[in-house]
Design a protein around this motif. Structure first.
Motif, short mmCIF file in Angstrom:
data_model
loop_
_atom_site.label_atom_id
_atom_site.label_comp_id
_atom_site.label_asym_id
_atom_site.label_seq_id
_atom_site.Cartn_x
_atom_site.Cartn_y
_atom_site.Cartn_z
N HIS A 142 0.89 -1.23 0.01
CA HIS A 142 0.07 0.01 0.00
C HIS A 142 0.93 1.34 0.05
CE1 HIS A 142 -3.59 -2.33 0.19
NE2 HIS A 142 -3.48 -2.54 1.46
N ARG A 145 2.13 1.55 -3.61
CA ARG A 145 1.13 1.98 -4.54
C ARG A 145 0.74 3.56 -4.37
NH1 ARG A 145 -2.42 -3.41 -4.52
NH2 ARG A 145 -0.98 -4.88 -5.66
N ARG A 146 0.48 3.75 -3.03
CA ARG A 146 -0.21 5.00 -2.94
C ARG A 146 0.85 6.28 -2.77
NH1 ARG A 146 -1.68 9.24 -2.75
NH2 ARG A 146 -3.50 10.34 -1.87
#
Length: 294
Positions: A142, A145-146
Motif C-alpha cells: 500500500h 502504490r499510494r
C-alpha cells in the motif's frame, strides 16, 4: 502457536481501556516497537539498554523519551491514511514529529528514519481502516502504490547523512526502500523474526537480535556508508553474515559471539541505524499481521 507472542512480549494494547480509537491503538503499537528496538542487545554498534554502542551523544533513555513524544504524530499519520491524504500531508506531520523529537533530545537525531518508515506504515494501516485499500494486502504494498512516486519525487535533505552517502555511493536508502514497499521488512526482517522464534524459543530478545543481524547482512545502510565508507559497509555485512552462517541465535554461544561483533563495530565507530529502523518496522508489521488473523 502464536509466533509473535515469543517475539513481542507483553502486548496488551488492545485491552487497555484508555486507548479507545484505532489511530491511538496503532500509535501505541508503533511506540512500543520503537522501545523494543532499544531493549535489544547485542545490536552491533547500536544504542541499547545495556550501552551506547558507537555513540557518545545519545543513550537508551533519550530514545525512550523520543519514542514517547512521537506517539501522537503516529496517530496523526493513521488518521491521515484513513482520509487517503497525499504524501505532502504526511510529510508535514513528519516534520512536526521531527521537531518534537529534536526538542525532546536536545537536538539529537534519534528516530528520523523511524518517523519516515514507521510513519508510512501507520498511514498505510489507516488506508486499510478507512476502506481505501484491501485489508489482505501487505502494508508495504500500500505504501508503494499510494505514495511511492511521491516519496521518490519529494524534497531532499542535502545535508543529511543518508543523502550524502546515497549521492556518493549510489545507495538507494530509505526513500527507495519505502517506494519499493519495504522489501527488507518483508523479505528479511519478518522471516528472521519467525525463524528465530523457533531457534531460540522463549527468548524474544534473541529473536530481535537475529533479525537485526539479518538486516545488517543485506542492507546497503547509508548510516554505515557515512561512518565507514564502502569498507565499513562491507565489514559490517560480512561480520553479520558470518554470525548467521554459524547458527545465529541457535548457536549455544550466540550471546558471546554477538557481543564480540558488537565490540568490533564500536572499535570502528560503525552504527547500522537503518537496520535498527527496519527492525522496529518489522516488529510493527508482524504484530499487525498477527492481529489480522486473530
Amino acid at each position: 502457536m502464536n509466533v509473535l507472542a515469543s517475539v513481542v512480549p507483553n502486548i496488551s494494547i488492545a485491552e487497555n481501556p484508555r486507548i479507545r480509537s484505532f489511530p491511538q491503538h496503532i500509535a501505541a503499537l508503533a511506540e512500543h516497537c520503537l522501545r523494543l528496538e532499544i531493549e535489544t542487545w547485542p545490536k552491533p554498534g547500536l544504542v541499547s539498554h545495556i550501552n551506547t554502542g558507537s555513540h557518545t551523544d545519545m543513550d537508551a533513555d533519550m530514545f525512550r523519551r523520543s519514542a514517547f513524544v512521537l506517539r501522537p504524530y503516529f496517530a496523526e499519520m493513521v488518521e491521515a491514511g484513513m482520509r487517503d491524504e497525499s504524501m505532502s500531508v504526511l510529510r508535514k506531520i513528519g516534520l512536526r514529529a521531527e521537531r518534537a523529537m529534536l526538542h525532546a533530545t536536545g537536538g539529537v537525531n534519534t528516530h528520523r528514519g523511524a518517523i519516515f518508515g514507521v510513519g508510512l506504515l501507520c498511514a498505510a494501516a489507516g488506508l486499510r481502516e478507512g476502506g481505501h485499500a484491501d485489508p489482505q494486502t501487505p502494508l508495504g504494498v500500500h505504501v508503494s502504490r499510494r505514495w511511492g512516486k511521491e516519496v521518490l519525487a519529494g524534497p531532499r535533505l542535502p545535508g543529511s547523512h543518508g543523502e550524502l552517502a546515497g549521492s556518493r555511493y549510489g545507495a538507494g536508502g530509505a526513500r527507495q526502500e519505502a517506494a519499493q514497499g519495504f522489501p527488507c521488512v518483508y523479505q528479511i526482517g519478518l522471516p528472521a523474526l519467525r525463524d528465530a522464534a523457533r531457534l531460540a524459543p522463549g527468548n524474544p530478545e534473541a529473536a530481535r537480535v537475529q533479525a537485526c543481524f539479518a538486516l545488517i547482512a543485506v542492507l546497503e545502510d547509508t548510516n554505515l556508508l557515512h561512518r565507514g565508507g564502502l569498507d565499513g559497509l562491507r565489514f559490517a555485512q560480512q561480520a553479520a553474515q558470518e554470525f548467521l552462517d554459524q547458527g545465529g541465535v541457535g548457536h549455544e554461544e550466540w550471546l558471546r559471539r554477538a557481543e564480540t561483533v558488537h565490540h568490533a563495530f564500536v572499535e570502528r565507530r560503525l552504527s547500522p541505524g537503518g537496520a535498527a529502523d527496519l527492525l522496529a518496522m518489522s516488529l510493527f508489521v508482524m504484530e499487525l499481521e498477527e492481529e489480522a488473523v486473530l
